[in-house]
Design a protein around this motif. Structure first.
Motif, PDB file in Angstrom:
ATOM      1  N   MET A   1       0.853  -1.182   0.000  1.00  0.00           N
ATOM      2  CA  MET A   1       0.000   0.000   0.000  1.00  0.00           C
ATOM      3  C   MET A   1       0.897   1.242   0.000  1.00  0.00           C
ATOM      4  O   MET A   1       1.838   1.335   0.769  1.00  0.00           O
ATOM      5  CB  MET A   1      -0.873  -0.040   1.254  1.00  0.00           C
ATOM      6  N   THR A   2       0.616   2.178  -0.820  1.00  0.00           N
ATOM      7  CA  THR A   2       1.438   3.382  -0.903  1.00  0.00           C
ATOM      8  C   THR A   2       0.876   4.457   0.005  1.00  0.00           C
ATOM      9  O   THR A   2      -0.308   4.471   0.329  1.00  0.00           O
ATOM     10  CB  THR A   2       1.498   3.919  -2.354  1.00  0.00           C
ATOM     11  N   GLU A   3       1.783   5.352   0.414  1.00  0.00           N
ATOM     12  CA  GLU A   3       1.379   6.483   1.249  1.00  0.00           C
ATOM     13  C   GLU A   3       0.532   7.448   0.446  1.00  0.00           C
ATOM     14  O   GLU A   3       0.843   7.725  -0.719  1.00  0.00           O
ATOM     15  CB  GLU A   3       2.625   7.251   1.727  1.00  0.00           C
ATOM     16  N   PRO A   4      -0.547   7.968   1.033  1.00  0.00           N
ATOM     17  CA  PRO A   4      -1.306   9.001   0.330  1.00  0.00           C
ATOM     18  C   PRO A   4      -0.411  10.221   0.124  1.00  0.00           C
ATOM     19  O   PRO A   4       0.455  10.507   0.943  1.00  0.00           O
ATOM     20  CB  PRO A   4      -2.456   9.324   1.282  1.00  0.00           C
ATOM     21  N   THR A   5      -0.629  10.906  -0.948  1.00  0.00           N
ATOM     22  CA  THR A   5       0.190  12.076  -1.214  1.00  0.00           C
ATOM     23  C   THR A   5      -0.617  13.340  -1.049  1.00  0.00           C
ATOM     24  O   THR A   5      -1.816  13.365  -1.269  1.00  0.00           O
ATOM     25  CB  THR A   5       0.793  12.033  -2.644  1.00  0.00           C
ATOM     26  N   GLY A   6       0.095  14.375  -0.653  1.00  0.00           N
ATOM     27  CA  GLY A   6      -0.529  15.682  -0.489  1.00  0.00           C
ATOM     28  C   GLY A   6      -0.255  16.506  -1.724  1.00  0.00           C
ATOM     29  O   GLY A   6       0.055  15.989  -2.797  1.00  0.00           O
ATOM     30  N   GLN A   7      -0.330  17.825  -1.554  1.00  0.00           N
ATOM     31  CA  GLN A   7      -0.091  18.752  -2.654  1.00  0.00           C
ATOM     32  C   GLN A   7       1.329  18.550  -3.183  1.00  0.00           C
ATOM     33  O   GLN A   7       2.266  18.347  -2.430  1.00  0.00           O
ATOM     34  CB  GLN A   7      -0.275  20.177  -2.125  1.00  0.00           C
ATOM     35  N   HIS A   8       1.521  18.587  -4.472  1.00  0.00           N
ATOM     36  CA  HIS A   8       2.806  18.439  -5.149  1.00  0.00           C
ATOM     37  C   HIS A   8       3.468  17.105  -4.850  1.00  0.00           C
ATOM     38  O   HIS A   8       4.683  16.988  -4.872  1.00  0.00           O
ATOM     39  CB  HIS A   8       3.760  19.586  -4.790  1.00  0.00           C
ATOM     40  N   SER A  11       4.347  12.969   0.526  1.00  0.00           N
ATOM     41  CA  SER A  11       3.635  11.963   1.309  1.00  0.00           C
ATOM     42  C   SER A  11       3.330  12.523   2.689  1.00  0.00           C
ATOM     43  O   SER A  11       3.955  13.487   3.139  1.00  0.00           O
ATOM     44  CB  SER A  11       4.483  10.695   1.449  1.00  0.00           C
ATOM     45  N   GLN A  12       2.379  11.917   3.371  1.00  0.00           N
ATOM     46  CA  GLN A  12       2.035  12.375   4.720  1.00  0.00           C
ATOM     47  C   GLN A  12       3.220  12.223   5.655  1.00  0.00           C
ATOM     48  O   GLN A  12       3.446  13.065   6.518  1.00  0.00           O
ATOM     49  CB  GLN A  12       0.822  11.609   5.248  1.00  0.00           C
ATOM     50  N   ASP A  13       4.004  11.124   5.493  1.00  0.00           N
ATOM     51  CA  ASP A  13       5.200  10.946   6.328  1.00  0.00           C
ATOM     52  C   ASP A  13       6.198  12.059   6.073  1.00  0.00           C
ATOM     53  O   ASP A  13       6.819  12.583   6.997  1.00  0.00           O
ATOM     54  CB  ASP A  13       5.858   9.590   6.049  1.00  0.00           C
ATOM     55  N   ASP A  14       6.353  12.414   4.804  1.00  0.00           N
ATOM     56  CA  ASP A  14       7.264  13.489   4.413  1.00  0.00           C
ATOM     57  C   ASP A  14       6.848  14.787   5.108  1.00  0.00           C
ATOM     58  O   ASP A  14       7.658  15.469   5.732  1.00  0.00           O
ATOM     59  CB  ASP A  14       7.211  13.653   2.894  1.00  0.00           C
ATOM     60  N   CYS A  48       1.423  22.632   4.705  1.00  0.00           N
ATOM     61  CA  CYS A  48       2.511  22.802   5.674  1.00  0.00           C
ATOM     62  C   CYS A  48       2.788  24.287   5.911  1.00  0.00           C
ATOM     63  O   CYS A  48       3.076  24.703   7.031  1.00  0.00           O
ATOM     64  CB  CYS A  48       3.776  22.089   5.196  1.00  0.00           C
ATOM     65  N   LEU A  49       2.684  25.090   4.845  1.00  0.00           N
ATOM     66  CA  LEU A  49       2.902  26.527   4.981  1.00  0.00           C
ATOM     67  C   LEU A  49       1.845  27.141   5.898  1.00  0.00           C
ATOM     68  O   LEU A  49       2.156  27.988   6.737  1.00  0.00           O
ATOM     69  CB  LEU A  49       2.885  27.205   3.607  1.00  0.00           C
ATOM     70  N   GLU A  50       0.601  26.692   5.777  1.00  0.00           N
ATOM     71  CA  GLU A  50      -0.462  27.191   6.659  1.00  0.00           C
ATOM     72  C   GLU A  50      -0.162  26.855   8.115  1.00  0.00           C
ATOM     73  O   GLU A  50      -0.335  27.687   9.011  1.00  0.00           O
ATOM     74  CB  GLU A  50      -1.807  26.598   6.258  1.00  0.00           C
ATOM     75  N   LYS A  51       0.292  25.625   8.361  1.00  0.00           N
ATOM     76  CA  LYS A  51       0.623  25.227   9.738  1.00  0.00           C
ATOM     77  C   LYS A  51       1.816  26.016  10.254  1.00  0.00           C
ATOM     78  O   LYS A  51       1.858  26.411  11.412  1.00  0.00           O
ATOM     79  CB  LYS A  51       0.880  23.721   9.796  1.00  0.00           C
ATOM     80  N   TYR A  52       2.800  26.263   9.396  1.00  0.00           N
ATOM     81  CA  TYR A  52       3.957  27.088   9.760  1.00  0.00           C
ATOM     82  C   TYR A  52       3.505  28.496  10.135  1.00  0.00           C
ATOM     83  O   TYR A  52       3.912  29.039  11.163  1.00  0.00           O
ATOM     84  CB  TYR A  52       4.946  27.136   8.593  1.00  0.00           C
ATOM     85  N   ASP A  53       2.642  29.097   9.301  1.00  0.00           N
ATOM     86  CA  ASP A  53       2.146  30.445   9.576  1.00  0.00           C
ATOM     87  C   ASP A  53       1.399  30.501  10.905  1.00  0.00           C
ATOM     88  O   ASP A  53       1.549  31.452  11.679  1.00  0.00           O
ATOM     89  CB  ASP A  53       1.236  30.944   8.448  1.00  0.00           C
ATOM     90  N   LEU A  54       0.602  29.473  11.190  1.00  0.00           N
ATOM     91  CA  LEU A  54      -0.137  29.418  12.448  1.00  0.00           C
ATOM     92  C   LEU A  54       0.823  29.333  13.632  1.00  0.00           C
ATOM     93  O   LEU A  54       0.693  30.083  14.603  1.00  0.00           O
ATOM     94  CB  LEU A  54      -1.092  28.223  12.452  1.00  0.00           C
ATOM     95  N   GLN A  55       1.816  28.457  13.539  1.00  0.00           N
ATOM     96  CA  GLN A  55       2.778  28.316  14.637  1.00  0.00           C
ATOM     97  C   GLN A  55       3.577  29.596  14.840  1.00  0.00           C
ATOM     98  O   GLN A  55       3.850  30.001  15.967  1.00  0.00           O
ATOM     99  CB  GLN A  55       3.712  27.135  14.383  1.00  0.00           C
TER     100      GLN A  55
END
Length: 92
Positions: A1-8, A11-14, A48-55
């Protein structure tokens, strides 16, 4: 089973690895190579950028709040409470 991928294609692990490193990135605790790697990921990955901005925003609010002094009345009440607890501990 492969990891689901996000934008671009990330992977979620990445992304979870980068999200852990964002805290160190915000505190300037990464070497130049790691900083560049995190910055490239943030440039490519909107979630990830949104989470970075929030933090970053939370960190700025906390830093600003820590610079404010407590009102004198509150400081005195805290001092009294500390003395009372110290007396109870020493008598206990």
């Amino acid at each position: 089973m492969t990891e689901p991928t996000g934008q671009h294609g990330h992977s979620q692990d990445d992304c979870s690895d980068y999200l852990e490193r964002i805290v160190f990135f915000l505190d300037n605790e990464l070497d130049e190579a790691d900083c560049s790697e995190v910055q490239v990921h943030l440039d490519e990955c909107g979630p990830c950028l949104e989470k970075y901005d929030l933090q970053r925003t939370v960190k700025q609010v906390v830093a600003r709040s820590c610079k404010e002094s407590a009102p004198d009345g509150l400081r005195e009440r805290v001092r009294i409470q500390i003395r009372e607890v110290q007396v109870r501990i020493s008598e206990g």
